[in-house]
Enzyme design. Sequence first.
Site, PDB file in Angstrom:
ATOM      1  N   ASP A  46       0.757  -1.438  -0.002  1.00 49.06           N
ATOM      2  CA  ASP A  46       0.134  -0.125   0.217  1.00 49.06           C
ATOM      3  C   ASP A  46       0.819   1.002  -0.345  1.00 49.06           C
ATOM      4  O   ASP A  46       2.309   1.363  -0.067  1.00 49.06           O
ATOM      5  CB  ASP A  46      -0.895   0.316   1.205  1.00 49.06           C
ATOM      6  CG  ASP A  46      -2.146   1.245   1.280  1.00 49.06           C
ATOM      7  OD1 ASP A  46      -1.997   1.823   0.165  1.00 49.06           O
ATOM      8  OD2 ASP A  46      -3.014   0.474   1.348  1.00 49.06           O
ATOM      9  N   TRP A  47       0.031   2.468  -0.042  1.00 50.31           N
ATOM     10  CA  TRP A  47       1.022   3.414  -0.946  1.00 50.31           C
ATOM     11  C   TRP A  47       1.571   4.120   0.989  1.00 50.31           C
ATOM     12  O   TRP A  47       0.699   4.869   1.919  1.00 50.31           O
ATOM     13  CB  TRP A  47       0.282   4.996  -0.978  1.00 50.31           C
ATOM     14  CG  TRP A  47       0.419   5.003  -2.506  1.00 50.31           C
ATOM     15  CD1 TRP A  47       0.700   5.769  -3.542  1.00 50.31           C
ATOM     16  CD2 TRP A  47       0.202   4.133  -3.313  1.00 50.31           C
ATOM     17  NE1 TRP A  47       0.349   5.408  -4.427  1.00 50.31           N
ATOM     18  CE2 TRP A  47       0.282   3.800  -4.717  1.00 50.31           C
ATOM     19  CE3 TRP A  47      -0.215   2.215  -2.729  1.00 50.31           C
ATOM     20  CZ2 TRP A  47       0.236   2.901  -6.159  1.00 50.31           C
ATOM     21  CZ3 TRP A  47      -0.041   1.121  -4.971  1.00 50.31           C
ATOM     22  CH2 TRP A  47       0.362   1.993  -5.569  1.00 50.31           C
TER      23      TRP A  47
END
Length: 737
Positions: A269-270
């Site tokens: 995920d970012w």
Amino acid sequence: MKKLFLYGLFTLSVLQANGQQGAAPKFGLTYLDDSQPMEERIEDALSRMTLEEKIAMIHAQSNFTTPGVPRLGIPEIMMTDGPHGVNKELEWNSWNSAGWTNDAATAFPAMTCLAATWNPEISLRYGQAIGEEARYRKKDVLLGPALNIYRTPANGRNFEYMGEDPYLVSKMVPAYVKGVQQNGVAACIKHYALNNQETWRGHIDVEVSDRALYEIYLPGFKAGILEGNAWAIMGSYNKYRGQWCTHNKRLNNEILKGEWQFNGVVISDWGSTHNTDEAALNGLDIEMGTWTDGLTTSEKFAFNRYYMADPYLRKIQDGTLPLSTLDDKVRRILRLNLRTNMDRNKPYGSFTTPEHYDVAREVAEEGIVLLKNDKNFFPIPVGRYHKIVVIGENATRRLSTGGGSSNVKVSKEITPLEGLIEKYGADKIFYTMGYGSGPTSYGFATESPYNADSLKREALALAKDADVVLYIGGLNKNFNQDCESGDRLSYGLPFGQDELIEDLLKVNKNMGIIIISGNGVAMPWLNKVPALMQSWYLGSETGTATANVISGKANPSGRLPFSIPKRWEDNGAMSFGTMSYPGDSIRQVYMEDILVGYRWHDTRKIPALFPFGYGLSYTTFAYGKASADRAAYGENDVIMVSVPLSNKGTVSGAEVVQIYASQHKPSLPRPVKELKGFQKVFLEPGESRIVEIDIPVKDLAYFDDAAHAWVVEKDKFTLHCAASSTDIKSSVSIQIK
Ligand code: BGC
């Protein structure tokens, strides 16, 4: 003759330029030759790459892309947010819009709505349509579908997920994934795993039993991979067993790549990557969004500072980390290339087509759930009333925006009010806001700029002599109201809506309520209102679908994909207090264990306000007696349950026939019943059908954590044929030998 020849050449070169079939492999390079087996092409490409090129491939070069290998002509990988529509173009390395004018997409209904259709066939069409949009926009990875289990009604991102039941999720997800990937676009299922709340999502350490992990939280991911054949998966922000999920040894190496033999890519995920060694060794393949300028802090374009960039390179050079795990990542990324942007046979995609709007509208119509309908309040035929008063901010708020990363820059969005005006005529519809929230925000709550008293006064005055009032409110994807990065803070409707509804009922009882949300809400006024619909964030065709359902053009056939408890404390996870939800900021324990959603309400005998699987129709269905094709089954058999069903009303409609299983004397405690089959059945008025639902005996298993195995016991099981998790029509007993 000459002309013809030239024409032939021209066609060939156009085909080649477009990446279509017929392009000759350049200089006979195996990796570019699509007549060669994929794995040989991967090995060939890998053998040509330098160490630096390999390292470059495994981390971002911008907010949403990774570099590929320019020297070898291996394309960059372009990612985009989903899961409800293809995101707008962003600046190269920021969250700001790039300001393009060709990127306004179709907004499809939120995942909750898709789940509420209980229709895998429409999930496939959803996937195909959004996949076509992604392909047209030259995206290789669509960051969706999202499928974390609805554990509590507080989770700010439940609207992006598909409800509380692992079986329902497992049937809806593979279809979406296949639809997307038919376009040469990878679906990236997210967020793996146990990301069931937004509060402290970046670090909360989830403690959960293996049984709950395998029975409740993993099946959707497993189905997405093994049945949907998803090419990518996103690691989540939170921790599990003290280790970040994005580079969690157990989740990635043992389960995903071990037990399920996943051969695609794990994308972080970012900003969910935290450590080079773990990222290298624990199955992370692509690092995205680690904080560089444009994201949160630190230097501009410092991609070489990523955990899987220079630090990783140095550790390979000095021998601390092996080359073999890096090669494994690169192979997976090359496989992703070959499946997406290097697939010469992929289609071109299409964008904002009439067909896509049709899909969006049909999903919306099939997902709206009619929860209460005294004296046939709905449908409201065109022409019945002269003064239809519409009250509520959600009638006019464009809800494709907001909510965080899933927001869509829409090419068109028809609001409920616009849909109603179109349907009933501008002279019949009278609107006032009734309440007002603040501007859409992310990460902080905004103040309402409105004067609540004067909004209410105006609404009461307008409602007083209305023939009918339609209240359209709910949550609105603002921070703490169904939005990424923050959970809801209370169960009641925000912005004074509960009081407003009570006051409106005092001046006009002929009021139908339409709640737009991605979560259940408290409904203290329920007994006083004749009719209620649960609607969702419906995207581009919100207004058309809403008006079609209200007017009866479409007959509602949605069923709740989650239970709506009476009170927050009645939800299993929340009933155990802070350590269960939301935790103490460091750790949390899933104390309700496998008793999530209706499993909790049923087993603990705490009735929900509206149960899982519930929903009404404008017609009525009659069930005959359910039967099984045999009395006894072996463990590899498939049970076929049959039930006669007829449409007794005067309009066509769809019923969702649900099969729940109960085991008589399990060696481990089991929920009272669990969904094991369902079918959405469309019937014309007067039509009857024998509905047949297959249940593989292996699906009756529970997960025995001591043995680490799925176990089907030789026991008696009751299969309940039901219209919701509490509305059992008839039951049949069978024996597993
Ligand atoms: C979200 C993901 C999303 C990513 C990129 C993250 O904050 O959790 O769902 O895909 O950002 O926008």
